[in-house]
Write a protein that holds these residues in place. Sequence first.
Motif, mmCIF file in Angstrom:
data_model
loop_
_atom_site.group_PDB
_atom_site.id
_atom_site.type_symbol
_atom_site.label_atom_id
_atom_site.label_comp_id
_atom_site.label_asym_id
_atom_site.label_seq_id
_atom_site.Cartn_x
_atom_site.Cartn_y
_atom_site.Cartn_z
ATOM 1 N N THR A 1 32.332 -3.633 -7.451
ATOM 2 C CA THR A 1 32.014 -2.857 -8.644
ATOM 3 C C THR A 1 30.799 -3.405 -9.367
ATOM 4 N N GLY A 2 30.327 -4.555 -8.982
ATOM 5 C CA GLY A 2 29.148 -5.136 -9.606
ATOM 6 C C GLY A 2 27.998 -5.203 -8.631
ATOM 7 N N PRO A 3 26.807 -5.528 -9.133
ATOM 8 C CA PRO A 3 25.647 -5.605 -8.260
ATOM 9 C C PRO A 3 25.719 -6.822 -7.354
ATOM 10 N N SER A 4 25.039 -6.743 -6.238
ATOM 11 C CA SER A 4 24.965 -7.881 -5.340
ATOM 12 C C SER A 4 23.511 -8.310 -5.182
ATOM 13 N N PHE A 5 23.320 -9.505 -4.704
ATOM 14 C CA PHE A 5 21.988 -10.087 -4.606
ATOM 15 C C PHE A 5 21.832 -10.703 -3.222
ATOM 16 N N THR A 6 20.937 -10.141 -2.419
ATOM 17 C CA THR A 6 20.729 -10.623 -1.065
ATOM 18 C C THR A 6 19.253 -10.921 -0.848
ATOM 19 N N PRO A 7 18.848 -12.178 -0.872
ATOM 20 C CA PRO A 7 17.456 -12.517 -0.583
ATOM 21 C C PRO A 7 17.251 -12.779 0.910
ATOM 22 N N VAL B 1 23.924 -16.451 -14.242
ATOM 23 C CA VAL B 1 23.007 -16.725 -13.137
ATOM 24 C C VAL B 1 23.829 -17.001 -11.893
ATOM 25 N N ALA B 2 23.548 -16.247 -10.820
ATOM 26 C CA ALA B 2 24.311 -16.391 -9.590
ATOM 27 C C ALA B 2 23.416 -16.885 -8.475
ATOM 28 N N MET B 3 24.000 -17.702 -7.606
ATOM 29 C CA MET B 3 23.277 -18.112 -6.418
ATOM 30 C C MET B 3 23.169 -16.933 -5.470
ATOM 31 N N ALA B 4 22.216 -17.033 -4.590
ATOM 32 C CA ALA B 4 21.991 -15.959 -3.652
ATOM 33 C C ALA B 4 23.122 -15.850 -2.652
ATOM 34 N N GLY B 5 23.362 -14.641 -2.183
ATOM 35 C CA GLY B 5 24.333 -14.483 -1.131
ATOM 36 C C GLY B 5 24.613 -13.037 -0.859
ATOM 37 N N PRO B 6 24.889 -12.695 0.400
ATOM 38 C CA PRO B 6 25.211 -11.325 0.715
ATOM 39 C C PRO B 6 26.497 -10.895 0.035
ATOM 40 N N LEU B 7 26.468 -9.728 -0.555
ATOM 41 C CA LEU B 7 27.648 -9.149 -1.185
ATOM 42 C C LEU B 7 28.306 -10.066 -2.202
ATOM 43 N N SER B 8 27.485 -10.843 -2.895
ATOM 44 C CA SER B 8 28.038 -11.546 -4.038
ATOM 45 C C SER B 8 28.271 -10.513 -5.129
#
Lengths: 114, 132
Positions: free
Chosen positions: B95-101, B76-83
């Motif tokens: 190389t992995g997915p990122s999560f940007t809310p 589980v990752a916290m939100a953030g651009p280009l995490s």
Amino acid sequence: MFTVRVSLPTVDALEENPDPTDYSLLADDDNILIKELSRGTVNGQSKTIEHALGYYPHFYAYGEISSGRFQIANGYNMFGDFRSYVNDTNLYLQNTTGSDKDMRYFIFYDDIPE
Amino acid sequence: MTFTLDLTKKGVDVFDGGLTPNDYLLKLNLNTFKILAKLNYFDLTVSGNPTTFTQSHSFGYAPNFYAFCRFPDGKVAMAGPLSFPYDRDTRVLFTGPSFTPEVDSSNFYFILDKPGANYNVDIALYVFEVEL
């Protein structure tokens, strides 16, 4: 021992083994409630907000990526549009979009390392 | 007469004159930041690059919020651009997915990159008091 409990509707606050999720306030244990110091909006590319607490406070920061649309300014990612970090004196906000942007912040009394 | 209700942490004397805000569970002259809502989304399929999941809201303004994402490896990752939660151990970038809310006055947006095959995620959204 004295305590204060404020339970959610239909929950008996006098129950013997309270479940913290059933309470809006449960002082039996040290539940964490975050307490606000200040909030505000700054505009620019690099901004410093003084909190002067002498420790590293809990905070949230957001950048207005387009008109009325906000992105979390999370951490210090070199590729991100917005960055934020805190030390024992200031909150630092930065946007790397190349133009001035609104950035919103919330600083709390809560000491992160404590 | 001004009424107040102050609750200190265990072992702290509420009548001690030298207390700081961190000594209290509750102090009525300090705003206690409130979570207005929590929403969970399960098994969302990321099939495009990027994929944006949109959740409408009726606040009428862009609310203060935070979000977490659970990736297929269970992290589980916290939100953030280009995490890049798949690679945070090796520090290999991109190389992995990122999560940007993101949020505006009508919707929450959960933007996920898809560098490889489709994958599913769970998302937890917390909506705080006050307008951004």
